[in-house]
Design a protein around this motif. Structure first.
Motif, PDB file in Angstrom:
ATOM      1  N   TRP A  49       0.869  -1.295  -0.168  1.00  0.00           N
ATOM      2  CA  TRP A  49      -0.054  -0.039   0.045  1.00  0.00           C
ATOM      3  C   TRP A  49       0.928   1.314  -0.076  1.00  0.00           C
ATOM      4  O   TRP A  49       0.527   2.188  -0.802  1.00  0.00           O
ATOM      5  N   GLU A  50       1.893   1.255   0.626  1.00  0.00           N
ATOM      6  CA  GLU A  50       2.688   2.471   0.774  1.00  0.00           C
ATOM      7  C   GLU A  50       3.087   3.138  -0.480  1.00  0.00           C
ATOM      8  O   GLU A  50       2.848   4.208  -0.670  1.00  0.00           O
ATOM      9  N   PRO A  51       3.766   2.143  -1.220  1.00  0.00           N
ATOM     10  CA  PRO A  51       4.392   2.939  -2.512  1.00  0.00           C
ATOM     11  C   PRO A  51       2.987   3.127  -3.627  1.00  0.00           C
ATOM     12  O   PRO A  51       3.173   3.928  -4.351  1.00  0.00           O
ATOM     13  N   ILE A  52       1.973   2.185  -3.531  1.00  0.00           N
ATOM     14  CA  ILE A  52       0.962   2.497  -4.339  1.00  0.00           C
ATOM     15  C   ILE A  52       0.442   3.956  -3.809  1.00  0.00           C
ATOM     16  O   ILE A  52      -0.098   4.872  -4.901  1.00  0.00           O
ATOM     17  N   MET A  53       0.189   4.161  -2.542  1.00  0.00           N
ATOM     18  CA  MET A  53      -0.078   5.287  -2.199  1.00  0.00           C
ATOM     19  C   MET A  53       0.570   6.607  -2.575  1.00  0.00           C
ATOM     20  O   MET A  53       0.205   7.732  -3.032  1.00  0.00           O
ATOM     21  N   LYS A  54       1.880   6.417  -2.602  1.00  0.00           N
ATOM     22  CA  LYS A  54       2.832   7.571  -3.160  1.00  0.00           C
ATOM     23  C   LYS A  54       2.604   7.729  -4.513  1.00  0.00           C
ATOM     24  O   LYS A  54       2.575   8.975  -5.085  1.00  0.00           O
ATOM     25  N   SER A  55       2.503   6.742  -5.175  1.00  0.00           N
ATOM     26  CA  SER A  55       2.122   6.831  -6.902  1.00  0.00           C
ATOM     27  C   SER A  55       0.753   7.381  -6.791  1.00  0.00           C
ATOM     28  O   SER A  55       0.758   8.715  -7.775  1.00  0.00           O
ATOM     29  N   LEU A  56      -0.225   7.214  -6.320  1.00  0.00           N
ATOM     30  CA  LEU A  56      -1.705   7.881  -6.276  1.00  0.00           C
ATOM     31  C   LEU A  56      -1.356   9.299  -5.966  1.00  0.00           C
ATOM     32  O   LEU A  56      -1.814  10.222  -6.412  1.00  0.00           O
TER      33      LEU A  56
END
Length: 114
Positions: A49-56
């Motif tokens: 989730w952390e890198p996905i959220m950063k990408s979002l």
């Protein structure tokens, strides 16, 4: 995303975010272990989730800066939701129905093309 949208091609950070999200989606969708158990531990989820959220966030900065705060709240709510087992079953039934419909449409298109 199947192609790189033209509106982000000039922004290398946004382009990298799209590529990361595409890669994660493909990994999750095509990973036999994840598909078999249809769940992630809290640790697995957090690490994904952390890198996905950063990408979002990168994409929101680029595409939706005015609405970023409200989207962040909604995304945070979604990230902490859990689905009861009965909802998961109906969700996968719906996905399978959609897949079958898409296959039917593709087959019809293929037949019309020949």
């Amino acid at each position: 995303l199947t192609t790189t949208p033209g509106y982000i091609k000039k922004n290398k950070t946004a382009l990298k975010a799209v590529e990361y999200l595409r890669g994660e989606r493909n990994h999750l969708a095509h990973s036999p272990g994840l598909l078999a158990k249809q769940s992630l531990t809290e640790e697995e989820f957090a690490s994904k989730w952390e890198p996905i959220m950063k990408s979002l966030v990168v994409l929101m900065d680029e595409l939706l800066p005015v609405h970023k705060a409200e989207y962040l709240v909604k995304i945070d709510e979604i990230s902490s939701e859990t689905l009861p087992e009965s909802d998961l079953t109906s969700l996968f039934e719906k996905v399978n129905e959609d897949i079958n419909r898409i296959r039917d449409v593709a087959e019809d298109a293929r037949e019309k093309a020949h």
